[in-house]
Write a protein that holds these residues in place. Structure first.
Motif, PDB file in Angstrom:
ATOM      1  N   ARG A   5      -2.505   8.813  -5.754  1.00 54.08           N
ATOM      2  CA  ARG A   5      -3.378   8.076  -6.660  1.00 54.08           C
ATOM      3  C   ARG A   5      -3.842   8.991  -7.795  1.00 54.08           C
ATOM      4  N   SER A  48      -5.737   5.051 -13.581  1.00 55.65           N
ATOM      5  CA  SER A  48      -6.438   4.988 -12.293  1.00 55.65           C
ATOM      6  C   SER A  48      -5.536   4.293 -11.283  1.00 55.65           C
ATOM      7  N   GLY A  49      -5.868   4.461 -10.004  1.00 53.16           N
ATOM      8  CA  GLY A  49      -5.100   3.796  -8.955  1.00 53.16           C
ATOM      9  C   GLY A  49      -3.787   4.489  -8.641  1.00 53.16           C
ATOM     10  N   SER A  50      -2.861   3.736  -8.099  1.00 54.95           N
ATOM     11  CA  SER A  50      -1.571   4.279  -7.667  1.00 54.95           C
ATOM     12  C   SER A  50      -0.801   4.872  -8.835  1.00 54.95           C
ATOM     13  N   ARG A  64       0.943  -3.374 -10.446  1.00 61.02           N
ATOM     14  CA  ARG A  64      -0.259  -2.660 -10.012  1.00 61.02           C
ATOM     15  C   ARG A  64      -0.081  -2.154  -8.588  1.00 61.02           C
TER      16      ARG A  64
END
Length: 382
Positions: free
Chosen positions: A228, A288-290, A303
């Protein structure tokens, strides 16, 4: 007047309870598991989730528990007893470690035919022949772990069980295979990267995956798939005499397969892998995130993170594009290849282990030493 709420069957109740831990433990065979597992089994899994057990470890435990319950039902007609008696453990060994040659003359040797057929119908058995000793040992170890989590003692350390396993393995010697037939060393990695030469999203992503997985110490495919943006921190550039400073990133791995929950394992990326990773994140607009995500048919970035198996599929696809035999490589080849390449470049084993995060010198050296043993002086004494 409100209708009375329909009472759930035991299987339906277990299915709902399994849903409550699905975020940590994705269960594609939820309904089947609800029938196989007992109430105590599900409660044990929920307890392990609450205790913070690693996702991959929990998935492995659940998979082995489902197999054990299916085997127990097929072999004895009942769910597994806890703790399992020594006789049942010996029966498990006899059903899974057997001699194919003796089976030709003794139909009762090994796993009973009805048990074999039952497990195949349910999709638990696919290959023909006895199990790999490592698989049997792992399932017994997980069986023991689950027994202890129930607050019980088992017969897993009994001399009879240890002797049975040792004799069964000795009777049917198997050549141990590597997880990846060939290590992805620097020269092979260069060929894979050459297939990612354009600025397309897919090439940028796959190039970043290959470079990050290798350069960060040969990260496991689950660690790459689960990476991430929040795990990345920019570090001060590395000065280079007579050249431009090299960009540097830290990857905070958190809890890994070989660390405890309190540790935050950190590995570093320097130079080209940082550039490749940044190029992908800028092009895919990932802040942000994966980090590594699926790419749709029309080039849209999902996403959703890629799954660990996709890392394996990407490596094999790039190997085929590079004119290599894809069957000879797997994602684990990046891990073994990192240590092999370290040996080729005369990087000390301990320094390489700092990056690979291997805890066992014996395990790490099995890859490290293989790079020089075949051509070394010890192998050429004559």
């Amino acid at each position: 007047m409100a209708k009375p709420k329909k009472s759930l069957t035991a299987v339906e109740r277990r299915a709902e309870e399994l849903d409550t831990i699905a975020a940590v433990l994705p269960l594609e065979r939820r309904d089947e598991l609800a029938e196989l597992l007992t109430d105590h089994d599900v409660e044990t899994l929920r307890h392990l989730v609450n205790q913070g057990m690693g996702d991959n470890t929990l998935r492995a435990l659940t998979s082995d528990l489902a197999y054990l319950e299916a085997w127990g039902l097929a072999a004895t007609g009942r769910s597994l007893p806890w703790p399992a008696p020594e006789a049942l453990l010996l029966k498990f060994v006899a059903h899974h470690l057997w001699d194919p040659q003796r089976r030709e003359t003794d139909a009762d040797h090994g796993m009973a035919k009805d048990v074999d057929e039952s497990l195949r119908r349910q999709g638990f058995l696919k290959s023909v022949g006895p199990h790999a000793p490592a698989t049997v040992r792992r399932r017994l170890a997980n069986w023991s772990t689950l027994t202890k989590w129930r607050g019980l003692d088992g017969a897993f350390a009994s001399p009879a069980l240890k002797s049975a396993i040792r004799l069964a393995i000795r009777a049917v010697p198997r050549q141990r295979g590597r997880k990846s037939a060939k290590a992805v060393t620097g020269d092979i990695l260069a060929k894979l990267l050459a297939t990612c030469a354009t600025d397309s999203l897919r090439d940028l992503r796959d190039r970043a995956i290959l470079m990050v997985a290798f350069a960060s110490g040969g990260r496991r495919r689950s660690e790459i798939a689960g990476l991430r943006r929040e795990q990345l921190t920019v570090e001060p550039p590395i000065p280079v005499e007579g050249g431009s400073p090299l960009p540097s990133l830290a990857i905070h791995l958190g809890r890994t397969k070989t660390s405890s929950g309190e540790e935050d394992d950190i590995v570093y990326l320097t130079g080209r892998p940082v550039d490749a990773l940044n190029a992908w994140m800028v092009a895919a607009k990932i802040d942000s995130g994966s980090v590594f995500r699926a790419i749709g048919r029309w080039g849209t970035v999902s996403r959703r993170a890629i799954d660990p198996q996709s890392v394996n599929a990407i490596l094999k696809q790039r190997a085929e594009m590079a004119g290599l035999e894809p069957g000879e490589f797997s994602a684990h080849g990046l891990r073994s290849g990192y240590l092999t390449e370290a040996a080729i470049r005369n990087i000390s084993l301990l320094e390489a282990m700092e990056q690979s995060r291997h805890r066992s010198v014996q395990q790490a050296s099995s890859y490290y030493n293989s790079a020089t043993r075949r051509s070394g002086r010890a192998a050429r004494m004559l």
